[in-house]
Design a protein around this motif. Structure first.
Motif, PDB file in Angstrom:
ATOM      1  N   PRO A   1      49.690 -83.831   9.524  1.00  0.00           N
ATOM      2  CA  PRO A   1      50.121 -84.206  10.251  1.00  0.00           C
ATOM      3  C   PRO A   1      51.615 -85.107  10.870  1.00  0.00           C
ATOM      4  O   PRO A   1      51.881 -86.385  10.014  1.00  0.00           O
ATOM      5  CB  PRO A   1      48.867 -84.920  11.336  1.00  0.00           C
ATOM      6  N   GLY A   2      52.145 -84.725  11.814  1.00  0.00           N
ATOM      7  CA  GLY A   2      53.637 -85.239  11.880  1.00  0.00           C
ATOM      8  C   GLY A   2      54.620 -85.406  11.270  1.00  0.00           C
ATOM      9  O   GLY A   2      56.020 -85.671  11.194  1.00  0.00           O
TER      10      GLY A   2
ATOM     11  N   LEU B   1      48.618 -79.167   8.057  1.00  0.00           N
ATOM     12  CA  LEU B   1      47.195 -78.946   8.561  1.00  0.00           C
ATOM     13  C   LEU B   1      48.099 -80.539  10.025  1.00  0.00           C
ATOM     14  O   LEU B   1      48.326 -81.685   9.512  1.00  0.00           O
ATOM     15  CB  LEU B   1      47.036 -79.633   7.448  1.00  0.00           C
ATOM     16  N   THR B   2      47.628 -79.671  10.931  1.00  0.00           N
ATOM     17  CA  THR B   2      48.373 -80.810  12.111  1.00  0.00           C
ATOM     18  C   THR B   2      46.929 -81.459  12.204  1.00  0.00           C
ATOM     19  O   THR B   2      46.733 -82.548  13.238  1.00  0.00           O
ATOM     20  CB  THR B   2      48.593 -80.028  13.310  1.00  0.00           C
TER      21      THR B   2
ATOM     22  N   ASP C   1      46.449 -75.175  13.677  1.00  0.00           N
ATOM     23  CA  ASP C   1      47.471 -75.384  14.488  1.00  0.00           C
ATOM     24  C   ASP C   1      46.988 -75.434  16.139  1.00  0.00           C
ATOM     25  O   ASP C   1      47.175 -75.170  16.701  1.00  0.00           O
ATOM     26  CB  ASP C   1      48.300 -74.211  14.458  1.00  0.00           C
ATOM     27  N   VAL C   2      45.519 -76.768  15.373  1.00  0.00           N
ATOM     28  CA  VAL C   2      45.606 -77.966  16.750  1.00  0.00           C
ATOM     29  C   VAL C   2      46.479 -78.331  17.355  1.00  0.00           C
ATOM     30  O   VAL C   2      46.441 -78.786  18.465  1.00  0.00           O
ATOM     31  CB  VAL C   2      44.049 -78.372  16.197  1.00  0.00           C
ATOM     32  N   ALA C   3      47.717 -78.726  17.063  1.00  0.00           N
ATOM     33  CA  ALA C   3      48.789 -78.969  17.372  1.00  0.00           C
ATOM     34  C   ALA C   3      50.059 -77.479  17.144  1.00  0.00           C
ATOM     35  O   ALA C   3      49.966 -77.448  16.398  1.00  0.00           O
ATOM     36  CB  ALA C   3      49.534 -80.523  16.799  1.00  0.00           C
ATOM     37  N   SER C   4      51.350 -78.222  17.746  1.00  0.00           N
ATOM     38  CA  SER C   4      52.471 -77.247  17.159  1.00  0.00           C
ATOM     39  C   SER C   4      53.067 -77.102  16.099  1.00  0.00           C
ATOM     40  O   SER C   4      52.966 -78.075  15.379  1.00  0.00           O
ATOM     41  CB  SER C   4      53.529 -77.435  18.673  1.00  0.00           C
TER      42      SER C   4
END
Length: 201
Positions: A146-147, A109-110, A90-93
């Motif tokens: 991611p995304g 996996l962000t 969770d390095v991003a939301s």
């Protein structure tokens, strides 16, 4: 702009900045306590998870072991279940809706690294947000990259690698994960292939 601010806005950032190292150390300590807690001590497990993931709803259950980077970037709705060995980078939301079920070995996996090796070797990395809707079931050994956004009421088949958005009401499987069909009336009659639902619910 700090490295944490860069991380939280999906920019290239350095993970080994002092602030982020301290926050990951804190998360690691909570994970260690949770993963080594008596598996029957539900009160302590829930207390530790609430400290690790402050933005988690009501009626949640996560089986040990569980792994994440920070915890505070994870937002989970009510009635959540994650089976053994769930990993959320969770390095991003990461936003997860209500009534979501994760089978064993699901990875969300962000985090990612630049494709170009020269840039990648500078140790800059990045994260892109992931969103999972309500009433979603994700099969074992699935990887969500991611995304990605997964819509409401979806089923993601075991072993899938989800690289693109999945629309609501879809059943999707494979590597890369693709929609094979959408929910149908027959799904209200059969719970597995030709096995008919015989319960009043």
């Amino acid at each position: 702009m700090s490295q944490k601010e860069r991380m939280l806005t999906n920019k290239l950032y350095l993970a080994d900045s002092e602030e982020l190292l301290i926050e990951r150390k804190h998360a690691n300590e909570l994970m260690f306590k949770f993963n080594n807690c008596n598996p029957n001590d539900e009160t302590r497990k829930k207390s530790l998870l609430k400290k690790l993931i402050p933005n988690i709803g009501e009626n949640y259950r996560i089986k040990q072991p569980f792994f994440c980077d920070y915890g505070y970037n994870i937002n989970i709705g009510d009635d959540f279940f994650a089976n053994y060995n769930c990993t959320i980078l969770d390095v991003a939301s990461v936003t997860i809706g209500n009534n979501v079920k994760l089978a064993p070995n699901v990875s969300i996996l962000t985090a990612a690294h630049p494709i170009d090796p020269i840039i990648r070797n500078t140790n800059y990395e990045f994260g892109i947000n992931i969103n999972i809707g309500n009433n979603v079931w994700i099969g074992g050994n699935t990887v969500i990259l991611p995304g990605v956004t997964i819509g409401n009421n979806c089923v993601i088949g075991a072993g899938s690698v989800v690289t693109k958005n999945i629309p609501s009401d879809a059943i999707a499987v494979g590597n890369p994960c693709r929609v094979i069909r959408f929910l149908q009336e027959k799904d209200k009659k059969f719970y597995f292939k030709d096995k008919e639902i015989d319960l009043n619910y």
